[in-house]
Scaffold this motif. Structure first.
Motif, PDB file in Angstrom:
ATOM      1  N   ASP A  31      -4.122   8.087   5.860  1.00 28.96           N
ATOM      2  CA  ASP A  31      -4.848   8.698   6.790  1.00 28.96           C
ATOM      3  C   ASP A  31      -6.511   9.145   6.002  1.00 28.96           C
ATOM      4  N   GLN A  32      -7.221   7.948   6.829  1.00 26.41           N
ATOM      5  CA  GLN A  32      -8.111   7.877   6.753  1.00 26.41           C
ATOM      6  C   GLN A  32      -9.147   9.447   6.790  1.00 26.41           C
ATOM      7  N   ARG A  36      -5.301   7.107  -6.696  1.00 26.28           N
ATOM      8  CA  ARG A  36      -5.747   6.092  -5.345  1.00 26.28           C
ATOM      9  C   ARG A  36      -7.565   6.310  -5.601  1.00 26.28           C
ATOM     10  N   GLU A  58      -0.965   3.112   2.269  1.00 30.02           N
ATOM     11  CA  GLU A  58      -2.199   3.250   2.797  1.00 30.02           C
ATOM     12  C   GLU A  58      -2.363   4.523   3.035  1.00 30.02           C
ATOM     13  N   ARG A  93       1.415   4.178   6.321  1.00 29.81           N
ATOM     14  CA  ARG A  93       1.883   2.330   5.920  1.00 29.81           C
ATOM     15  C   ARG A  93       1.993   2.682   4.281  1.00 29.81           C
ATOM     16  N   VAL A 127       1.719  -0.756   2.414  1.00 28.23           N
ATOM     17  CA  VAL A 127       1.123  -1.550   2.893  1.00 28.23           C
ATOM     18  C   VAL A 127       1.800  -2.751   1.841  1.00 28.23           C
ATOM     19  N   SER A 176      -9.043   4.805   0.630  1.00 26.51           N
ATOM     20  CA  SER A 176      -7.410   4.734   0.880  1.00 26.51           C
ATOM     21  C   SER A 176      -6.608   4.187   1.361  1.00 26.51           C
ATOM     22  N   LEU A 177      -6.225   4.507  -0.327  1.00 25.29           N
ATOM     23  CA  LEU A 177      -5.325   3.440  -0.833  1.00 25.29           C
ATOM     24  C   LEU A 177      -4.579   4.078  -1.736  1.00 25.29           C
ATOM     25  N   HIS A 200       6.659  -3.793   5.538  1.00 21.67           N
ATOM     26  CA  HIS A 200       5.320  -4.324   3.814  1.00 21.67           C
ATOM     27  C   HIS A 200       5.140  -5.979   3.514  1.00 21.67           C
TER      28      HIS A 200
END
Length: 157
Positions: A153-154, A31, A151, A90, A92, A34-35, A128
């Motif tokens: 959830d921030q 990680r 991605e 999502r 990406v 946020s990815l 994607h």
């Protein structure tokens, strides 16, 4: 209450497997912000490859497409083990590698196995960007390898 991804897996009759053990010096997923990036995942089922050989020679298109689906499932397991799939907002990008016999050029159809599966699991959030690349060899003589970028959830952190 089951989450949407869990409901989708249940509907598909699929459960998340344990994370596949790395076959070399790397971790299954990492990680940054946020990815989450997964390492390339192979189509392992209970520690064994679902198929071996080159697509267009020893491995037919349908078998390869199913192998790509299994790779995506294993990638989801790596994400889940690291952060939990509840945090995914999502998919990406998908990068798919297909060990291809000379003249085989349907790599995008093979990697559709992963893409379609991710759409079934996440709906619109599973749509994607993607690369589908033909290569001469893959680790362990596997026909397919898939990696994901998802991605998170921030707000969850």
């Amino acid at each position: 209450m089951a989450t949407a991804w869990k409901d989708a897996l249940d509907r598909l009759g699929v459960t998340l497997p344990p994370v596949a053990a790395p076959v070399a010096a790397y971790i299954p997923a990492a990680r940054t912000g946020s990815l989450v990036y997964t390492s390339g995942q192979l189509p392992f089922v209970d520690g064994e490859l679902s198929a071996v050989g080159k697509v267009g020679a020893e491995v037919d298109l349908d078998t390869a497409k199913e192998a790509a689906r299994l790779c995506a499932l294993n990638a989801l397991a790596a994400v889940h083990d690291l952060v939990g799939l509840d945090q995914v907002v999502r998919v990406v990008k998908v990068v798919g590698f297909v060990a291809s016999a000379p003249g085989f050029s349907d790599q995008p159809i093979v990697i559709n196995g992963a893409s379609e599966f991710l759409g079934e699991v996440f709906g619109e959030a599973g749509v994607h960007a993607r690369s589908a690349v033909g290569v001469s060899e893959l680790p362990k003589n596997t026909p397919v390898e898939v990696e994901l970028i998802v991605e998170l959830d921030q707000a969850v952190g």
